[in-house]
Design a protein around this motif. Structure first.
Motif, PDB file in Angstrom:
ATOM      1  N   GLY A  47       0.802  -1.222   0.000  1.00  0.00           N
ATOM      2  CA  GLY A  47       0.000   0.000   0.000  1.00  0.00           C
ATOM      3  C   GLY A  47       0.831   1.266   0.000  1.00  0.00           C
ATOM      4  N   LEU A  48       2.019   1.216  -0.612  1.00  0.00           N
ATOM      5  CA  LEU A  48       2.905   2.375  -0.641  1.00  0.00           C
ATOM      6  C   LEU A  48       2.451   3.363  -1.707  1.00  0.00           C
ATOM      7  CD1 LEU A  48       6.330   0.526  -0.311  1.00  0.00           C
ATOM      8  CD2 LEU A  48       4.964   1.567   1.504  1.00  0.00           C
ATOM      9  N   ASP A  49       2.778   4.635  -1.482  1.00  0.00           N
ATOM     10  CA  ASP A  49       2.315   5.699  -2.363  1.00  0.00           C
ATOM     11  C   ASP A  49       3.351   5.995  -3.454  1.00  0.00           C
ATOM     12  OD1 ASP A  49       0.826   7.719  -3.478  1.00  0.00           O
ATOM     13  OD2 ASP A  49       1.499   9.250  -2.035  1.00  0.00           O
ATOM     14  N   PHE A  50       3.368   5.132  -4.457  1.00  0.00           N
ATOM     15  CA  PHE A  50       4.244   5.352  -5.611  1.00  0.00           C
ATOM     16  C   PHE A  50       3.433   5.167  -6.879  1.00  0.00           C
ATOM     17  CE2 PHE A  50       7.394   4.039  -2.403  1.00  0.00           C
ATOM     18  CZ  PHE A  50       8.305   5.068  -2.534  1.00  0.00           C
ATOM     19  N   ALA A  51       3.753   5.979  -7.901  1.00  0.00           N
ATOM     20  CA  ALA A  51       3.075   5.842  -9.189  1.00  0.00           C
ATOM     21  C   ALA A  51       3.548   4.564  -9.883  1.00  0.00           C
ATOM     22  CB  ALA A  51       3.349   7.061 -10.065  1.00  0.00           C
ATOM     23  N   ALA A  52       2.744   4.071 -10.805  1.00  0.00           N
ATOM     24  CA  ALA A  52       3.065   2.810 -11.479  1.00  0.00           C
ATOM     25  C   ALA A  52       4.325   2.910 -12.334  1.00  0.00           C
ATOM     26  CB  ALA A  52       1.880   2.383 -12.342  1.00  0.00           C
ATOM     27  N   TRP A  53       4.659   4.110 -12.825  1.00  0.00           N
ATOM     28  CA  TRP A  53       5.826   4.260 -13.691  1.00  0.00           C
ATOM     29  C   TRP A  53       7.142   4.280 -12.914  1.00  0.00           C
ATOM     30  CZ3 TRP A  53       8.727   8.547 -12.547  1.00  0.00           C
ATOM     31  CH2 TRP A  53       8.081   9.600 -11.889  1.00  0.00           C
ATOM     32  N   GLU A  54       7.078   4.553 -11.623  1.00  0.00           N
ATOM     33  CA  GLU A  54       8.311   4.711 -10.853  1.00  0.00           C
ATOM     34  C   GLU A  54       9.142   3.432 -10.750  1.00  0.00           C
ATOM     35  OE1 GLU A  54       8.252   7.819  -7.536  1.00  0.00           O
ATOM     36  OE2 GLU A  54       6.130   7.212  -7.628  1.00  0.00           O
ATOM     37  N   PRO A  55       8.544   2.268 -10.449  1.00  0.00           N
ATOM     38  CA  PRO A  55       9.374   1.047 -10.427  1.00  0.00           C
ATOM     39  C   PRO A  55      10.060   0.777 -11.760  1.00  0.00           C
ATOM     40  CG  PRO A  55       7.268   0.641  -9.368  1.00  0.00           C
ATOM     41  CD  PRO A  55       7.173   1.981 -10.006  1.00  0.00           C
ATOM     42  N   ALA A  56       9.371   1.094 -12.860  1.00  0.00           N
ATOM     43  CA  ALA A  56       9.986   0.894 -14.175  1.00  0.00           C
ATOM     44  C   ALA A  56      11.208   1.791 -14.344  1.00  0.00           C
ATOM     45  CB  ALA A  56       8.964   1.162 -15.275  1.00  0.00           C
ATOM     46  N   VAL A  57      11.095   3.039 -13.888  1.00  0.00           N
ATOM     47  CA  VAL A  57      12.231   3.955 -13.963  1.00  0.00           C
ATOM     48  C   VAL A  57      13.385   3.437 -13.114  1.00  0.00           C
ATOM     49  CG1 VAL A  57      13.049   6.268 -13.323  1.00  0.00           C
ATOM     50  CG2 VAL A  57      10.879   6.000 -14.531  1.00  0.00           C
ATOM     51  N   TRP A  58      13.111   2.976 -11.907  1.00  0.00           N
ATOM     52  CA  TRP A  58      14.170   2.473 -11.034  1.00  0.00           C
ATOM     53  C   TRP A  58      14.909   1.300 -11.682  1.00  0.00           C
ATOM     54  CZ3 TRP A  58      10.274   1.842  -6.413  1.00  0.00           C
ATOM     55  CH2 TRP A  58       9.820   3.096  -6.013  1.00  0.00           C
ATOM     56  N   GLU A  59      14.148   0.356 -12.193  1.00  0.00           N
ATOM     57  CA  GLU A  59      14.770  -0.856 -12.723  1.00  0.00           C
ATOM     58  C   GLU A  59      15.470  -0.630 -14.056  1.00  0.00           C
ATOM     59  OE1 GLU A  59      15.156  -3.468 -10.988  1.00  0.00           O
ATOM     60  OE2 GLU A  59      13.939  -2.670  -9.344  1.00  0.00           O
ATOM     61  N   TRP A  60      14.848   0.151 -14.941  1.00  0.00           N
ATOM     62  CA  TRP A  60      15.439   0.326 -16.257  1.00  0.00           C
ATOM     63  C   TRP A  60      16.667   1.238 -16.237  1.00  0.00           C
ATOM     64  CZ3 TRP A  60      14.837  -2.661 -20.241  1.00  0.00           C
ATOM     65  CH2 TRP A  60      13.686  -3.459 -20.326  1.00  0.00           C
ATOM     66  N   THR A  61      16.680   2.242 -15.349  1.00  0.00           N
ATOM     67  CA  THR A  61      17.894   3.059 -15.241  1.00  0.00           C
ATOM     68  C   THR A  61      19.064   2.213 -14.738  1.00  0.00           C
ATOM     69  OG1 THR A  61      17.135   3.779 -13.039  1.00  0.00           O
ATOM     70  CG2 THR A  61      16.710   5.251 -14.908  1.00  0.00           C
ATOM     71  N   SER A  62      18.793   1.314 -13.811  1.00  0.00           N
ATOM     72  CA  SER A  62      19.832   0.415 -13.325  1.00  0.00           C
ATOM     73  C   SER A  62      20.272  -0.547 -14.422  1.00  0.00           C
ATOM     74  CB  SER A  62      19.320  -0.367 -12.112  1.00  0.00           C
ATOM     75  OG  SER A  62      20.275  -1.323 -11.685  1.00  0.00           O
ATOM     76  N   GLY A  63      19.294  -1.136 -15.126  1.00  0.00           N
ATOM     77  CA  GLY A  63      19.618  -2.103 -16.168  1.00  0.00           C
ATOM     78  C   GLY A  63      20.413  -1.499 -17.309  1.00  0.00           C
ATOM     79  N   LEU A  64      20.065  -0.275 -17.709  1.00  0.00           N
ATOM     80  CA  LEU A  64      20.784   0.368 -18.812  1.00  0.00           C
ATOM     81  C   LEU A  64      22.231   0.667 -18.435  1.00  0.00           C
ATOM     82  CD1 LEU A  64      18.041   2.798 -20.193  1.00  0.00           C
ATOM     83  CD2 LEU A  64      18.917   0.708 -21.259  1.00  0.00           C
ATOM     84  N   LEU A  65      22.458   1.040 -17.185  1.00  0.00           N
ATOM     85  CA  LEU A  65      23.834   1.295 -16.754  1.00  0.00           C
ATOM     86  C   LEU A  65      24.640   0.002 -16.725  1.00  0.00           C
ATOM     87  CD1 LEU A  65      25.439   3.826 -15.964  1.00  0.00           C
ATOM     88  CD2 LEU A  65      22.995   4.204 -16.182  1.00  0.00           C
TER      89      LEU A  65
END
Length: 287
Positions: A47-65
């Motif tokens: 029940g955390l207050d995060f938008a649906a796009w935020e996990p994608a940003v976290w994971e893909w920025t890490s993956g691209l690096l």
């Protein structure tokens, strides 16, 4: 009779780069999708207050690096190979490399996240850099170790598929079959089989990082050695240095073409052309 493994290896070579690039792209894509979905599921469950796009940003920025770091890590593994006989000596370098890799990964990842959040009209807060970097490093060092393991395992398989040469070791009892100081044959291991290659059958040798490739009838067999180290073990009546990276079998030389630069080009019986630097050119001609 042609060895089927030889034909398979030769067919693979033109596709090798495509296979390697596709592997890392597919791995990045798979991890990005799976991790984004699982993190989003955890957020919804808690029940955390995060938008649906935020996990994608976290994971893909890490993956691209991590994807951008594949080539530097592969170069480092080639420059500092981790072997059974030297792992204690090399381990400090790998620990230092893990810190450097993690620093690049974290800084680049945070920079991309800041840009992504700004595109959404928001600010990204990484938190306390000291505590957060230590947290990220604990994760990054495992990823770094996993990538090193995959890279070295892949190279090991390629060497065994291609055939890896080694010097004949002295027997436990009795005199050696070949002189150890100047071997007449090399042992080649290939896909679980072993066979001997006569030193005189080697057409030329080329330095390749921590290996020297032995060219024998169209095949390259990597030998773990330096070019200077193997030069001292070859018969100087048959082999000579022509370049800082090349040694040639004199019996294979057809002609020498002088170049305007002072260097030369050496032509061999199999149609190969090898460079000859001006440092070795004059000594080669009378040989």
């Amino acid at each position: 009779m042609t060895d089927p493994s030889d034909s398979a290896y030769r067919r693979f070579l033109p596709w090798r780069r495509t296979f390697e690039v596709s592997f890392w792209l597919a791995l990045t894509l798979f991890n990005g999708i799976v991790n984004s979905v699982t993190v989003l599921m955890d957020i919804r469950r808690e029940g955390l207050d995060f938008a649906a796009w935020e996990p994608a940003v976290w994971e893909w920025t890490s993956g691209l690096l991590w994807l951008a770091l594949v080539l530097p890590i592969a170069w480092f593994c080639r420059r500092f190979p981790l072997l059974w006989g030297n792992w204690r000596r090399q381990l400090p370098w790998y620990l230092l490399a893990s810190v450097a890799v993690s620093a690049v990964h974290v800084v680049g990842m945070v920079a991309l996240r800041i840009l992504a959040y700004r595109a959404q009209g928001q600010d990204y807060d990484f938190g306390d850099w000291g505590r957060q970097f230590f947290y990220e490093y604990l994760k990054d060092v495992r990823t770094f170790a996993g990538m090193v393991l995959m890279i070295e395992s892949y190279r090991f398989v390629l060497r065994r598929w291609q055939g890896e040469a080694s010097l004949l070791a002295a027997p436990d009892e009795g005199p050696p079959v070949d002189p150890i100081e100047r071997p007449e044959r090399f042992l080649v291991r290939k896909l679980g089989r072993e066979f001997l290659v006569a030193a005189n059958d080697i057409e030329w040798l080329q330095a390749a990082s921590n290996y020297v490739n032995l060219r024998v009838r169209g095949h390259d067999y990597p030998l773990r050695s330096t070019i200077a180290g193997i030069e001292g073990k070859l018969d100087p009546r048959s082999f000579t240095r022509i370049h800082r990276s090349y040694i040639v079998n004199l019996g294979q030389v057809v002609s020498i073409e002088p170049l305007d630069s002072g260097d030369a080009r050496v032509y061999l019986k199999d149609g190969s052309q090898l460079p000859c630097s001006r440092r070795y050119r004059e000594a080669l001609k009378p040989r």
